[in-house]
Design a protein around this motif. Structure first.
Motif: not given
Length: 146
Positions: A72-73, A78-79, A105-106, A110-112
């Motif tokens: 999340e960081l 990235d945002n 990609m990030a 996170l989903q993985k």
């Protein structure tokens, strides 16, 4: 007044980029609060885990909480890079495209990690518990699709 004329469009673009990042994240990732809450309730309140399973689950949850926080960081960073790229390019250029790709990609990572966490939780269950767990996961992931 000329500073305001230059600053206001940049602020509006940065704000729009932040909103776009949030919307993209919500669209691309399953709702973690709903899925997590449902799985949490199932495992902790309805599955009747034994002491060994509870201890294993605590370790799995602790480890995932650390990985999720780091991911999340990275998404927030990235945002910020996306906002900076929009501010610099004022359009859909190479930096904006690269920042979007990095953000995706990030999000994918996170989903993985989330799915690895789900499978780790499943691995501690007894055979008579897995069908109920699997049904809860499928229901949580397809709730909006039905």
């Amino acid at each position: 007044m000329s500073n305001l004329r230059r600053t206001l469009p940049v602020a509006v673009i940065a704000f729009a980029a932040a909103i776009a990042g949030v919307l993209a994240g919500r669209a691309l990732l399953p709702a973690p609060s709903h899925t997590g809450a449902e799985l949490h309730a199932l495992l902790h309140e309805k599955m009747h885990l034994d002491a060994h399973q509870k201890a294993q689950l605590a370790i799995i949850e602790r480890d995932f909480a650390l990985r999720r926080q780091a991911a999340e960081l990275e998404l927030r960073a990235d945002n910020a890079k996306l906002a900076s790229a929009i501010e610099a390019e004022h359009g859909y250029g190479a930096r904006v495209t690269a920042a979007i790709d990095a953000s995706h990609m990030a999000m994918g990572e996170l989903q993985k990690q989330t799915l690895q966490h789900v499978f780790a939780m499943r691995s501690i269950l007894k055979s008579e518990q897995t069908a109920r767990f699997d049904a809860t996961v499928v229901k949580a992931l397809t709730a909006d699709a039905r």
